[in-house]
Design an enzyme around this catalytic site. Structure first.
Site, mmCIF file in Angstrom:
data_model
loop_
_atom_site.group_PDB
_atom_site.id
_atom_site.type_symbol
_atom_site.label_atom_id
_atom_site.label_comp_id
_atom_site.label_asym_id
_atom_site.label_seq_id
_atom_site.Cartn_x
_atom_site.Cartn_y
_atom_site.Cartn_z
ATOM 1 N N ARG A 87 -2.013 5.584 7.153
ATOM 2 C CA ARG A 87 -2.159 3.770 7.210
ATOM 3 C C ARG A 87 -1.987 4.473 8.947
ATOM 4 O O ARG A 87 -1.045 5.101 9.762
ATOM 5 C CB ARG A 87 -1.466 3.690 7.375
ATOM 6 C CG ARG A 87 -1.035 2.048 7.836
ATOM 7 C CD ARG A 87 -2.485 0.802 6.823
ATOM 8 N NE ARG A 87 -2.463 0.078 5.894
ATOM 9 C CZ ARG A 87 -2.165 -0.813 5.531
ATOM 10 N NH1 ARG A 87 -0.935 -1.162 6.229
ATOM 11 N NH2 ARG A 87 -2.108 -0.776 4.320
ATOM 12 N N HIS A 103 -10.814 0.156 3.817
ATOM 13 C CA HIS A 103 -9.175 -0.017 3.222
ATOM 14 C C HIS A 103 -10.000 0.713 1.669
ATOM 15 O O HIS A 103 -10.272 -0.422 0.982
ATOM 16 C CB HIS A 103 -8.689 -1.172 3.090
ATOM 17 C CG HIS A 103 -6.909 -1.271 2.297
ATOM 18 N ND1 HIS A 103 -6.751 -0.005 1.362
ATOM 19 C CD2 HIS A 103 -5.928 -1.447 2.504
ATOM 20 C CE1 HIS A 103 -5.273 -0.115 1.850
ATOM 21 N NE2 HIS A 103 -4.841 -1.202 1.935
ATOM 22 N N THR A 127 0.727 -1.625 -0.225
ATOM 23 C CA THR A 127 0.275 0.205 -0.026
ATOM 24 C C THR A 127 0.845 1.545 0.012
ATOM 25 O O THR A 127 0.276 2.100 -0.893
ATOM 26 C CB THR A 127 -1.056 -0.047 1.272
ATOM 27 O OG1 THR A 127 -1.219 -1.141 1.410
ATOM 28 C CG2 THR A 127 -1.193 1.839 1.395
#
Length: 223
Positions: free
Chosen positions: A99, A127, A50
């Site tokens: 995050r 997410h 990510t």
């Protein structure tokens, strides 16, 4: 900001998918789109794909990245609140990708930051950008999202990508088959939210003869 997939309407989701396809097929035309922009990459939880995806995307658009990749080396270690952190970093950058291990952290950050915040995963909550990638894959493969039948298997309890994806696809009339691993069924809070917002009861199925595939290896831990 994009803190949950519910921040986007169905029309906005489709427009994003169409724009993504256009950008994928004509990368050079967008190479300088973010040439004067800085993204703050604030990752307070381990991440490889990510974080790499966000930073790669920013560079491909001609932008720049400043980053925190380890909470132990940030001012959070000294007791600084998340609200203070995003206020400060919002002054350094034009966009924050966050995050964080806390559920709801992205929503909190969006309330205090003076720049848009994109949720790159908050605890076991959601997410949304991973959901957009999944939707894009389905859309490119089948040419549509509506009317699909999809089985989602494995860890339905802790997988925030699954939670976001279910919320998004229900809005396009997708029929689901949930096949959880033992002890990892969809959380009650997610089921209640689905029932309240979509009026749908999510039923789970037994893996049947495939149950051994859902068992952790002897002496090891399940992913």
């Amino acid at each position: 900001s994009l803190t949950t997939i519910d921040d986007l309407s169905e029309d906005q989701i489709v427009e994003i998918l169409r724009l993504a396809a256009e950008m994928l097929d004509s990368r050079d035309e967008y190479a300088e789109l973010a040439s004067r922009q800085i993204m703050a990459s604030l990752f307070f939880e381990p991440s490889t794909r990510t974080r790499g995806s966000f930073e790669s995307a920013m560079h491909r658009l001609g932008g720049r990245v400043i980053t925190v990749a380890d909470a132990a080396t940030s001012s959070l270690k000294k007791g600084e609140t998340l609200a203070d952190t995003v206020r400060i970093w919002g002054g350094y950058a034009d966009l924050i990708a966050l995050r964080h291990p806390w559920e709801g952290a992205a929503r909190l950050a969006a309330e205090y930051a003076d720049v848009p915040v994109i949720n790159a995963g908050d605890g076991a909550h959601e997410h949304p950008t991973q959901t957009l990638v999944d939707l894009f894959t389905l859309w490119r493969e089948y040419g549509r999202l509506s009317g699909l039948k999809i089985a989602i298997c494995g860890d339905l309890k802790r997988n925030r990508s699954v939670h976001s994806l279910i919320h998004a696809l229900l809005r396009f009339g997708v029929e689901f088959y949930l096949v959880p691993a033992r002890g990892l069924k969809l959380p009650d809070s997610v089921s209640r939210r689905i029932a309240a917002t979509a009026g749908v009861s999510m039923e789970e199925m037994s893996p049947g003869p495939f149950e051994p595939l859902f068992e952790p290896e002897a002496g090891g831990a399940s992913d």
